[in-house]
Write an enzyme that holds these catalytic residues in place. Structure first.
Site, PDB file in Angstrom:
ATOM      1  N   SER A   1       1.128  -0.899  -0.076  1.00  0.00           N
ATOM      2  CA  SER A   1       0.030   0.182   0.430  1.00  0.00           C
ATOM      3  C   SER A   1       0.482   1.389   0.134  1.00  0.00           C
ATOM      4  CB  SER A   1      -0.505  -0.062   1.205  1.00  0.00           C
ATOM      5  OG  SER A   1      -1.495   0.996   1.314  1.00  0.00           O
TER       6      SER A   1
ATOM      7  N   ASP B   1     -10.108  -4.593  -5.045  1.00  0.00           N
ATOM      8  CA  ASP B   1      -9.888  -3.349  -4.525  1.00  0.00           C
ATOM      9  C   ASP B   1     -10.255  -2.489  -4.264  1.00  0.00           C
ATOM     10  OD1 ASP B   1      -7.750  -2.640  -3.220  1.00  0.00           O
ATOM     11  OD2 ASP B   1      -6.129  -2.973  -3.423  1.00  0.00           O
TER      12      ASP B   1
ATOM     13  N   HIS C   1      -7.950  -4.911   0.141  1.00  0.00           N
ATOM     14  CA  HIS C   1      -5.944  -4.774   0.279  1.00  0.00           C
ATOM     15  C   HIS C   1      -5.654  -4.933   0.590  1.00  0.00           C
ATOM     16  CE1 HIS C   1      -4.359  -0.689  -0.862  1.00  0.00           C
ATOM     17  NE2 HIS C   1      -4.174  -0.256   0.331  1.00  0.00           N
TER      18      HIS C   1
END
Length: 270
Positions: free
Chosen positions: A95, A217, A246
Site C-alpha cells: 500500500s 480492491d 487491499h
C-alpha cells in the site's frame, strides 16, 4: 540498537546473506507479514519495521508536519537502512509503503535491487484522464466518519478494506491494528495518503518494479496497477492476482505468498 531502530521497532531476522525489507501499509504494523516471513529466513536477512504512527510506535514521536508528506516516511526508511549498514536490499512495500519505497529509491537507487509493490497507488483521487477510484466527496465523508467516531469507523472500514465479513481472522487482525492507532494520528496519516499525488515522480524511478495487485480492491482499482506499469521509469512487470481485498497477504496467503516469493526470487526477464 540505535535510536531509529528502537523508534520503529526494527527487527532483523534470518540467516541469509542478502537483505530484504518488508514495509507495511496504513492501519497495520509489521505483523501483517507473518505469513511471508517464515519462507524468507533461510535465504535472507529480513528487516521488519513499523511506520511512525502505527499503533506499535510511540505517539509522542509522531511529528504531524514531518509526516504530512510521504517524503517524511522515505527519510525514515533511508535512516533505518543507514543505521543497519545495508548497502543493497529487495524492498517489499504494501500500500502506501510501496510509494514510500519508490520515493526512497529515487534518491538512493543504489540501495534498492528491486521494489516489489503490493496494492500500490500513486494517487487515489480521480483526475482528468486518470481513474484513482475516489472522488473528493468520498474522502470528505470518510474523514468525517473517522473524526466523529473512530471505533465505529474502524468496525466498518476493516471488512470493506480486507474484503470479507467481520468474523474472518484477517478482518479481526486488521481491526485490531487499526484500532491500536491513536485516532488523531490515524486521521492525519490517512489524509496524507489519500491526498498524495506521486504520478509526477514515477518517471524518475530507475530500479526494477514488480507490481502485484488484487483483482478486486476497494482502495486501488486494477487499472492503477497498469498505470504504474506504464509510467515508472525503470523496467517493470505487473501481476494481477485472483484475490479480493487491499491486504491480500493477510486475507489470502495461500495465493499471495507464492506470488510474492516468485517476484522476490526472480528478476524481470530481459
Amino acid at each position: 540498537m540505535g535510536i531509529v531502530e528502537e523508534a520503529h521497532n526494527v527487527k532483523v531476522l534470518g540467516t541469509g546473506t542478502r537483505f530484504i525489507v518488508l514495509a507495511h501499509g496504513f492501519g497495520t504494523d509489521q505483523s501483517v507479514w507473518k505469513h511471508l516471513v517464515p519462507h524468507l529466513l533461510d535465504e535472507f536477512r529480513v528487516i521488519l519495521y513499523d511506520n511512525m504512527g502505527s499503533g506499535t510506535t510511540n505517539p509522542d514521536y509522531f511529528d504531524f508536519e514531518r509526516y504530512s508528506t510521504l517524503e517524511g516516511y522515505a527519510y525514515d526508511l533511508l535512516a533505518i537502512l543507514e543505521e543497519l549498514q545495508v548497502d543493497s536490499c529487495i524492498f517489499v512495500g504494501h500500500s502506501v509503503s510501496a510509494m514510500i519505497g519508490t520515493v526512497a529509491s529515487i534518491s538512493r537507487p543504489d540501495l534498492f535491487a528491486k521494489v516489489i509493490m503490493i496494492s500500490a497507488s500513486p494517487r487515489y483521487l480521480n483526475d482528468r484522464d486518470y481513474f484513482g477510484g475516489f472522488e473528493q466527496e468520498d474522502l470528505d465523508q470518510l474523514f468525517d466518519a473517522m473524526s466523529s467516531n473512530y471505533k465505529s469507523w474502524c468496525s466498518g472500514f476493516a471488512p470493506m478494506a480486507v474484503g470479507g465479513d467481520m468474523e474472518s481472522v484477517a478482518v479481526q487482525e486488521f481491526s485490531r491494528t487499526l484500532f491500536n492507532m491513536r485516532p488523531d494520528i490515524a486521521l492525519s496519516v490517512l489524509q496524507t495518503i489519500f491526498n498524495s499525488d506521486m504520478r509526477q515522480i514515477l518517471g524518475l524511478v530507475s530500479v526494477p518494479c514488480h507490481i502485484i495487485q488484487s483483482m478486486k480492491d476497494l482502495a486501488v482499482p486494477v487499472v492503477v496497477a497498469e498505470y504504474l506499469h506504464q509510467h515508472v521509469g525503470g523496467e517493470s512487470i505487473v501481476e494481477v492476482m485472483s484475490t479480493e481485498g487491499h491486504l491480500p497477504q493477510l486475507s489470502s496467503p495461500d495465493v499471495v505468498i507464492p506470488v510474492i516469493l516468485k517476484h522476490i526470487r526472480h528478476d524481470i526477464a530481459a
